[in-house]
Scaffold this active site. Structure first.
Site, PDB file in Angstrom:
ATOM      1  N   HIS A   1       0.850  -1.297  -0.079  1.00  0.00           N
ATOM      2  CA  HIS A   1       0.005  -0.135   0.101  1.00  0.00           C
ATOM      3  C   HIS A   1       0.846   1.425   0.073  1.00  0.00           C
ATOM      4  O   HIS A   1       0.739   2.078   0.971  1.00  0.00           O
ATOM      5  CB  HIS A   1      -1.058   0.066   1.245  1.00  0.00           C
ATOM      6  CG  HIS A   1      -2.114  -0.908   1.096  1.00  0.00           C
ATOM      7  ND1 HIS A   1      -2.558  -1.628   1.800  1.00  0.00           N
ATOM      8  CD2 HIS A   1      -2.986  -0.993  -0.266  1.00  0.00           C
ATOM      9  CE1 HIS A   1      -3.697  -2.466   1.463  1.00  0.00           C
ATOM     10  NE2 HIS A   1      -3.991  -1.859   0.306  1.00  0.00           N
TER      11      HIS A   1
ATOM     12  N   HIS B   1      -6.684  -5.534 -11.086  1.00  0.00           N
ATOM     13  CA  HIS B   1      -7.507  -4.849  -9.790  1.00  0.00           C
ATOM     14  C   HIS B   1      -8.623  -4.958  -9.621  1.00  0.00           C
ATOM     15  O   HIS B   1      -9.520  -4.824 -10.633  1.00  0.00           O
ATOM     16  CB  HIS B   1      -6.740  -3.442  -9.880  1.00  0.00           C
ATOM     17  CG  HIS B   1      -6.889  -2.735  -8.510  1.00  0.00           C
ATOM     18  ND1 HIS B   1      -7.679  -1.540  -8.609  1.00  0.00           N
ATOM     19  CD2 HIS B   1      -6.427  -2.939  -7.223  1.00  0.00           C
ATOM     20  CE1 HIS B   1      -7.632  -1.175  -7.467  1.00  0.00           C
ATOM     21  NE2 HIS B   1      -7.009  -1.931  -6.308  1.00  0.00           N
TER      22      HIS B   1
HETATM   23 MG    MG Z   1      -3.387  -2.535  -4.231  1.00  0.00          MG
END
Ligand code: MG
Length: 379
Positions: free
Chosen positions: A189, A289
């Site tokens: 992240h 994603h």
């Molecule tokens: Mg990610």
């Protein structure tokens, strides 16, 4: 067939777009603009002024027209274009009576291997989450963050030594808990500097992560390329990118081993398939994603089914229970560590008629975590 209406629809935390036609068919898409869904809906309404009255089957032409009619880009606009593109592919599939992937060259596979999210406030919770996911049949991979998921209103501070040592120990315990039956996808992240990312990658390499996702902020492709050159763990990145041009620059720098295009952000199935082909030319895998709704999941599966270099599919928590299970009819079905490739015409699912009434829109709060000294932290 002509387009009669293009309508943005807010449901729960998601923005959908329905494209209606005079043939009675309705196409469904989703925007991945995340915290900027209101702005993305505004872009959908702007695009609708062009689309109403058009032939919906001229998908590439409409894509080019809307992308190139003016010079602004970015998440809100590309999310809108993505939602429209997915809806047009859905319409084309329904019109021809075949699933979208059949129009895109597929199927290359019958099912798509998935990974699952594990969250936890403590290392023990994270390790337990890995073991539970394995026993639930999701043994094929998932992305534990080596850092715990602390509340965003809790100030952050760790010494460099403690941060790196703690994260390495967490990954060691993941591997010890689940053995080699599980692929560990390590999500960072964007939390580290390039120097920290190199040190942490060295520490976790013995535990054989499948990939190391967004170790640094993804905006500077040269910096990501420099990290990639100095480590042996494969890097996954790309969830914040919008265009084939950005992916081309990333790939040219050797900065990525698994691209992470978001079908609801990179220009829909049209954009995502081109990115997959760029990646294919570099022997790079595709891990779409997918932090959104089952509409995004279905679009991802049609991509997985029409490309040769699909690697793994992100599968968000809770698609089999409310609210997500009540948002659509005929959501993609999971079988152990795989999702079946949809085989109904078009995307293979539709918005439930009462979705917006049952699950009113919940805008995301503008909140991010601060360091103990008051500065902004990436988490
Ligand atoms: Mg990610």
């Amino acid at each position: 067939m002509r387009i009669t209406a293009v309508e943005p629809i807010f449901v729960d935390r998601y923005l959908f777009v329905e494209v209606r036609t005079d043939a009675g068919l309705t196409g469904l898409g989703e925007s991945g603009a995340w915290g900027f869904l209101e702005a993305s809906a505004g872009a959908v309404e702007t695009f609708a002024r062009y689309l109403v009255g058009q032939d919906p089957l001229k998908i590439e032409h409409h894509w080019q027209y809307l992308y190139r009619w003016t010079h602004f880009r970015g998440a809100a606009i590309m999310g809108a274009l993505s939602a429209i593109d997915i809806a047009l592919w859905d319409l084309a599939g329904q019109h021809h009576g075949v699933p979208c992937h059949r129009l895109l060259g597929g199927p290359t596979r019958d099912k798509a291997r998935v990974y699952y999210h594990v969250f936890g406030r403590t290392r023990e919770e994270l390790v337990r989450g890995c073991v539970e996911a394995k026993s639930a049949g999701l043994q094929r991979g998932r992305p534990p963050d080596p850092f715990t998921d602390d509340p965003r209103d809790e100030p952050y501070f760790q010494t460099h030594a403690a941060k790196i040592a703690g994260a390495v120990e967490t990954v060691r315990q993941y591997r010890a808990a689940v053995g080699d039956d599980v692929d560990l996808c390590i999500e960072i992240h964007r939390r580290l500097t390039p120097a920290e990312a190199v040190v942490l990658a060295e520490g976790i390499a013995p535990y054989r992560p499948f990939f190391y996702e967004d170790p640094i902020l993804p905006d500077n492709f040269d910096a990501m390329g420099e990290v990639a050159r100095r480590i042996t763990v494969p890097i996954a990145t790309g969830e914040r990118l919008h265009t084939i041009h950005e992916f081309a620059m990333l790939l040219a720098r050797g900065a990525v081993q698994y691209v992470r295009p978001d079908v609801c952000m990179v220009g829909g199935l049209t954009g995502a398939k081109k990115i997959a082909a760029l990646a294919e030319a570099h022997y790079v895998g595709v891990v779409p994603h997918n932090p959104l709704s089952p509409v995004s999941t279905a679009a991802c599966l049609h991509l997985a089914a029409c490309i040769p270099n699909f690697a793994l599919q992100e599968y968000p928590l809770g698609e089999d229970r409310p609210p997500k299970s009540e948002i659509v009819t005929n959501a993609p079905a999971r079988e152990g560590g795989y999702l079946r490739i949809p085989d109904a015409p078009g995307l293979g699912l539709a918005l439930a008629p009462d979705a917006a009434a049952r699950h009113p829109y919940r805008p995301r709060e503008v909140v991010t975590r601060l360091h103990e000294d008051g500065s902004v932290v990436d988490q």
